[in-house]
Design an enzyme around this catalytic site. Structure first.
Site, short mmCIF file in Angstrom:
data_model
loop_
_atom_site.label_atom_id
_atom_site.label_comp_id
_atom_site.label_asym_id
_atom_site.label_seq_id
_atom_site.Cartn_x
_atom_site.Cartn_y
_atom_site.Cartn_z
N ASP A 184 -1.20 -0.49 6.98
CA ASP A 184 -1.27 0.19 5.69
C ASP A 184 -0.24 1.30 5.49
OD1 ASP A 184 -2.94 -1.13 4.11
OD2 ASP A 184 -4.65 0.22 4.30
N LYS A 228 4.62 -1.28 5.86
CA LYS A 228 5.64 -2.15 6.46
C LYS A 228 6.00 -3.29 5.52
CE LYS A 228 2.92 -2.92 9.90
NZ LYS A 228 1.89 -1.92 9.62
N THR A 229 4.94 -3.95 5.03
CA THR A 229 5.17 -5.11 4.17
C THR A 229 5.89 -4.70 2.88
OG1 THR A 229 3.07 -5.89 5.01
CG2 THR A 229 4.04 -7.14 3.22
N HIS A 277 -1.52 -5.97 12.15
CA HIS A 277 -2.75 -5.60 12.84
C HIS A 277 -2.51 -5.37 14.32
CE1 HIS A 277 -6.88 -5.79 14.21
NE2 HIS A 277 -7.21 -5.53 12.96
#
Ligand code: GDP
Length: 697
Positions: free
Chosen positions: A198, A201-202, A245
């Site tokens: 969260d 990164k994405t 994760h």
């Protein structure tokens, strides 16, 4: 004042960056690296210092030479240069020193020792690698340093340059350390974006790529490793997709092995979190430079300064505070700071002087692999050395085949691919393992032979493991302390996920001595009847991650009572399996003190021989609770409060500061002033959740 980095300074001086670093270390700057930034004044001072040092060495050397050459000098006066002691040096360090035509020729004797095997590895270095005779003494010193470095490189097992020994596949996929051959080309840096879930990164990768990756994900967690290429200012950067994760630790670590640079994303509102620390440790273990992107700077509660403070704890000292760590504030959401981040990535990459040899034997690393329903086994590989063409024969572990199709990350078909690029390959006979090393083999016959040999070796290993497992189980059955074993067969859509699940399960089990996880089989693709029959034979549970279960397999599982657990989201899988494993654990008990009482008087009693008349000092006494009786600090009895009375009535509890009578079937030697401590055994449900772990759904 503009700053200069050591590698840039080295370039200006015409030196290899590592040689300059070594020279600076020799001068006492122990912490200097190629990335160290120095201001102009310091740069100047360094140049002078180096020149001074050089002059000293030169004078000393010249004196020694004068001693040894003295008798011959008298016979051949014409051959002697001006006496070194008379040189009006220290001169400034020569810019582009090595080839200056007007340079003072150094004494021939100095050159004699170094002329032959001098490895000059400048990019534009002379092809025959012979030191020009007119090189200065300074160059000699630098070359010696370079040679030392190369020797060092050889000692750690990397061969610089071509030698008669064939480099191993592992060496081929690593960044070459030796001198750059003339056929070498520059290759793009491979960047991995790491950080806590969260932290963005994405979004950051997405912003960098200008495509929308985040929207396609399940549950907002990146689940597959892929790679992409980004063009910036005419240069290419390869980004590896990284899963968010913590269960993907292993994959991240693997990502870091081919990674030249780790971008650590830290949310400015949240600061450093457990997975940030994990990421730092992985990057450090892999010896990969870390560049910090402090994200979400658009938020009102953003506090980039706090993040910088926190970084200090992990020996990441921001540049502005005198350290080496580049910290770039960004807002992935608004696209702020992205250009600077890319500039910095390219800067760090430039320092690394990355190259690969397209003429070397081909090698690549599998980044991700899967079974495509129409195309068969598909592997994303990162090419590392050599050139790959459609039609080449490849071998990776026990998978082999002729390359039928090469595609880049945008799906464009290629006929051939140079080193340093991520591409998708079709042509393997089976799905090669993620992280596997790929090599080229001359003929398909040879590839088949090698693959079969490896298969046989693997089968033999499995047979041995199975035999050992049987013995262990038989032995465990004889001992009372047998471990609880979860046997599992894992099938997933891609190798990365299958391995990540396996590793997460093993890690969960490792958290408890009571448990063990036995992964019977790991595979990519649908759950088949063969998986179910294996599960029956081994009494295993089948874990299907984004893998469908065939109708026949499902029927067979129902008939045979085999459990198949299907998951689509990694987080769900891990949570569920954790609960399953926790359920296998024996509960543990903790003693909690609930109160203390002091014996005031001892009364004879019919039932127990004696009861103690007490005052509860704090907390409470409770019937059925455990008690410890101490006298002058020594424990004299440990047992159960069998009787608790107040005003002649049996009661369950008595609170402080009331008085009561306490009796035990097993103890009657009460004395006034004995101290009673009452305790309850609290059952604790064992948990496998690591402390401080993220609990986000
Ligand atoms: P990941 O788990 O590290 O990949 O994080 P994501 O990229 O999925 O981002 C997590 C959340 O943070 C999403 O809701 C994003 O919209 C949000 N986010 C990411 N970058 C920024 C940013 O720069 N500013 C703000 N305000 N939100 C951001």
């Amino acid at each position: 004042m503009p700053k200069k980095r050591v590698f840039q300074l080295a370039k200006e001086m015409g030196l290899q960056s590592q040689a300059l670093v070594a020279a600076l270390k020799g001068l006492g700057f122990q912490n200097v690296t190629v990335a160290s930034a120095v201001d102009e004044e310091t740069a100047k001072a360094l140049e002078e210092l180096l020149a001074e040092q050089l002059a000293k060495v030169r004078t000393k050397k010249a004196e020694e030479e004068a001693k040894t050459t003295a008798p011959t000098a008298a016979v051949q006066p014409a051959a002697a240069e001006a006496p070194p002691t008379q040189e009006p040096k220290p001169e400034a360090v020569p810019k582009r020193g090595r080839r200056k035509p007007e340079e003072t020729p150094a004494p021939e004797e100095v050159l004699a020792a170094t002329t032959e095997e001098v490895p000059v590895h400048e990019k534009e270095a002379e092809p025959e690698r012979v030191l020009p005779r007119r090189a200065s003494y300074f160059d000699q010193e630098m070359l010696k340093l370079e040679r030392q470095l190369e020797r060092l490189a050889q000692e750690v097992g990397t061969e610089p340059g071509a030698t008669e020994t064939k480099p191993s596949l592992r060496e081929l996929v690593s960044r070459p350390k030796g001198p750059r051959p003339p056929s070498a080309i520059d290759v793009p840096p491979v960047v991995t974006v790491l950080g806590h879930v969260d932290h963005g990164k994405t979004t950051l990768l997405d912003r960098i790529r200008q495509t929308n990756v985040a929207a396609q994900e399940d549950g907002g967690i990146t689940q597959h490793i892929g790679a992409s290429e980004v063009e910036y200012r005419g240069r290419t950067i390869v980004f590896l997709d990284t899963p968010g994760h913590e269960a993907f630790t292993q994959l991240r670590a693997r990502g870091a092995q081919v990674t030249d640079l780790a971008v650590l994303v830290v949310a400015a509102d949240d600061g450093i979190m457990p997975q940030t620390v994990e990421a730092i440790n992985h990057a450090k273990a892999a010896d990969v430079p870390i560049l910090v992107a402090v994200n979400k700077t658009d938020l009102p509660e953003a506090d980039p300064e706090r993040v910088k403070q926190q970084l200090l704890q992990y020996e990441l000292v921001p540049e502005e505070w005198g350290g080496d760590t580049i910290v770039v504030p960004v807002s992935a959401l608004r696209g702020e700071g992205i250009d600077e981040l890319l500039e910095m990535i390219l800067l760090v990459a430039e320092m690394q002087e990355l190259w690969a040899d397209p003429k070397a034997p081909f090698s690549a690393v599998v980044i991700e692999s899967r079974l495509d329903s129409s195309r068969g086994p598909v592997a994303t590989v990162l090419t590392r050395s050599g050139t790959l063409k459609v039609g080449d024969v490849l071998l990776c572990g026990t998978a082999y085949g002729r390359v039928r199709q090469i595609r880049d990350w945008r799906g464009r078909q290629l006929k051939e691919v140079p080193p340093g690029r991520p591409v998708e390959l079709v042509g393997f006979d089976t799905v090669p393992e993620a992280g596997g090393l790929v090599e080229a083999v001359k003929t398909i016959k040879e590839a088949r032979r090698l693959a079969e040999e490896r298969q046989e070796a693997e089968a033999e290993k499995e047979r041995q493991q199975l035999a050992r497992r049987r013995v262990e189980e038989a032995y465990a059955g004889l001992t009372a302390q047998s471990k609880k074993v979860l046997r599992a067969i894992i099938k997933a859509d891609v190798w990365g996920s299958a391995e990540a699940l396996r590793d997460a399960l093993l890690r969960l089990a490792a958290a408890s001595e009571e448990l063990s996880v036995d992964i019977i089989h790991l595979g990519v693709g649908d759950v088949t009847e063969s998986d179910v029959s294996l599960a029956v034979a081994c009494e295993a549970t089948i874990i299907a991650f984004r893998a469908s279960v065939g109708t026949a397999a499902r029927q067979m599982a129902a008939d045979e009572g085999v459990q198949i657990r299907s998951y689509e989201i990694i987080y769900d899988a891990l949570e569920d399996l954790r609960v399953e494993l926790e359920g296998m654990l024996e509960p543990v008990y903790r003693e909690e003190r609930i109160g203390r009482a002091q014996v005031l008087q001892v009364f004879p009693a019919r039932s127990f021989g004696a009861v103690a008349g007490c005052r509860v000092l704090d907390g409470r006494l409770q019937r059925g609770a455990e008690m410890v009786v101490r006298r002058a600090g020594q424990e004299v009895f440990r047992g159960i409060i069998d009787s608790l009375r107040r005003f002649d009535a049996d009661v369950d509890t008595v609170e402080a500061p009331n008085e009561c009578g306490v009796g035990s079937r097993e103890f009657k030697a009460w004395q006034p002033d004995d101290l009673i401590e009452a305790m309850l055994r609290i059952e604790i449900r064992p948990t496998l959740r690591p402390e401080g772990a993220d609990q986000k759904a």
